[in-house]
Design a protein around this motif. Structure first.
Motif, PDB file in Angstrom:
ATOM      1  N   VAL A  44      52.877 125.008  67.114  1.00 34.38           N
ATOM      2  CA  VAL A  44      51.601 124.724  67.768  1.00 34.38           C
ATOM      3  C   VAL A  44      51.826 124.891  69.255  1.00 34.38           C
ATOM      4  N   GLY A  45      51.092 125.785  69.863  1.00 36.66           N
ATOM      5  CA  GLY A  45      51.217 126.045  71.288  1.00 36.66           C
ATOM      6  C   GLY A  45      50.210 127.081  71.713  1.00 36.66           C
ATOM      7  N   TYR A  46      50.188 127.384  73.002  1.00 38.20           N
ATOM      8  CA  TYR A  46      49.233 128.372  73.476  1.00 38.20           C
ATOM      9  C   TYR A  46      49.582 129.759  72.948  1.00 38.20           C
ATOM     10  N   LEU A  47      50.851 130.106  72.912  1.00 35.47           N
ATOM     11  CA  LEU A  47      51.326 131.319  72.275  1.00 35.47           C
ATOM     12  C   LEU A  47      52.297 130.870  71.194  1.00 35.47           C
ATOM     13  N   ALA A  48      51.877 130.921  69.945  1.00 35.58           N
ATOM     14  CA  ALA A  48      52.658 130.349  68.849  1.00 35.58           C
ATOM     15  C   ALA A  48      53.046 131.426  67.846  1.00 35.58           C
ATOM     16  N   ALA A  49      54.277 131.342  67.372  1.00 37.14           N
ATOM     17  CA  ALA A  49      54.769 132.254  66.344  1.00 37.14           C
ATOM     18  C   ALA A  49      55.536 131.440  65.313  1.00 37.14           C
ATOM     19  N   GLY A  50      55.170 131.589  64.053  1.00 34.06           N
ATOM     20  CA  GLY A  50      55.832 130.868  62.976  1.00 34.06           C
ATOM     21  C   GLY A  50      55.114 131.096  61.675  1.00 34.06           C
ATOM     22  N   ASN A  51      55.667 130.600  60.600  1.00 38.26           N
ATOM     23  CA  ASN A  51      55.004 130.770  59.306  1.00 38.26           C
ATOM     24  C   ASN A  51      53.620 130.136  59.316  1.00 38.26           C
ATOM     25  N   PHE A  52      53.519 128.954  59.897  1.00 36.03           N
ATOM     26  CA  PHE A  52      52.248 128.260  60.053  1.00 36.03           C
ATOM     27  C   PHE A  52      52.044 128.043  61.548  1.00 36.03           C
ATOM     28  N   SER A  53      51.145 128.781  62.158  1.00 36.51           N
ATOM     29  CA  SER A  53      51.006 128.703  63.609  1.00 36.51           C
ATOM     30  C   SER A  53      49.565 128.471  64.028  1.00 36.51           C
ATOM     31  N   VAL A  54      49.414 127.665  65.070  1.00 37.76           N
ATOM     32  CA  VAL A  54      48.113 127.371  65.659  1.00 37.76           C
ATOM     33  C   VAL A  54      48.263 127.539  67.160  1.00 37.76           C
ATOM     34  N   THR A  59      50.658 134.075  65.767  1.00 42.23           N
ATOM     35  CA  THR A  59      51.060 135.033  64.752  1.00 42.23           C
ATOM     36  C   THR A  59      51.947 134.342  63.739  1.00 42.23           C
ATOM     37  N   GLY A  60      51.776 134.685  62.489  1.00 44.57           N
ATOM     38  CA  GLY A  60      52.544 134.093  61.409  1.00 44.57           C
ATOM     39  C   GLY A  60      51.878 134.376  60.085  1.00 44.57           C
ATOM     40  N   ILE A  61      52.460 133.886  59.015  1.00 42.49           N
ATOM     41  CA  ILE A  61      51.867 134.110  57.700  1.00 42.49           C
ATOM     42  C   ILE A  61      50.484 133.469  57.649  1.00 42.49           C
ATOM     43  N   PHE A  62      50.382 132.218  58.059  1.00 39.71           N
ATOM     44  CA  PHE A  62      49.101 131.513  58.162  1.00 39.71           C
ATOM     45  C   PHE A  62      48.889 131.216  59.641  1.00 39.71           C
TER      46      PHE A  62
END
Length: 107
Positions: A44-54, A59-62
């Motif tokens: 979770v962040g302004y620019l987020a990358a991970g499987n579950f990202s907000v 970018t991420g799977i979800f």
């Protein structure tokens, strides 16, 4: 120079990346309690990358954000196999831009 609607997301994303780079170089890691750059299994962040990202740019799977890219993405500008947003791109896209392209293709 003519600017088309298809170019706007790319310009905004580049602008966000430049701002994030500037903040990171300046040593600012968080804004209002959220990381500027976040990465991990769930991010979770302004620019987020991970499987579950907000995040604003995620970018991420979800992924959920204004600019979201992933297999399942929700955002104003969403790119993914299953995407929901005003301007959606993908195989199964739901949004104004996707409907507009489908109508133009079928005419």
């Amino acid at each position: 120079m003519d600017l088309e609607w298809e170019d706007v997301p790319g310009i905004v994303v580049i602008g966000l990346l430049i701002i994030a780079l500037g903040l990171t170089v300046a040593g600012i890691e968080t804004i209002a309690g959220f990381d500027v750059l976040a990465a991990g299994e769930s991010a979770v962040g302004y620019l987020a990358a991970g499987n579950f990202s907000v995040g604003v740019l995620s970018t991420g799977i979800f992924s959920v954000g204004i600019f979201a890219a992933g297999i399942f993405s929700v955002g104003i500008f969403a790119i993914g196999i299953f995407s929901i947003g005003i301007f959606s791109f993908g195989i199964y896209a739901a949004g104004f831009y996707a409907v507009q392209r489908h109508i133009k293709a079928s005419q």
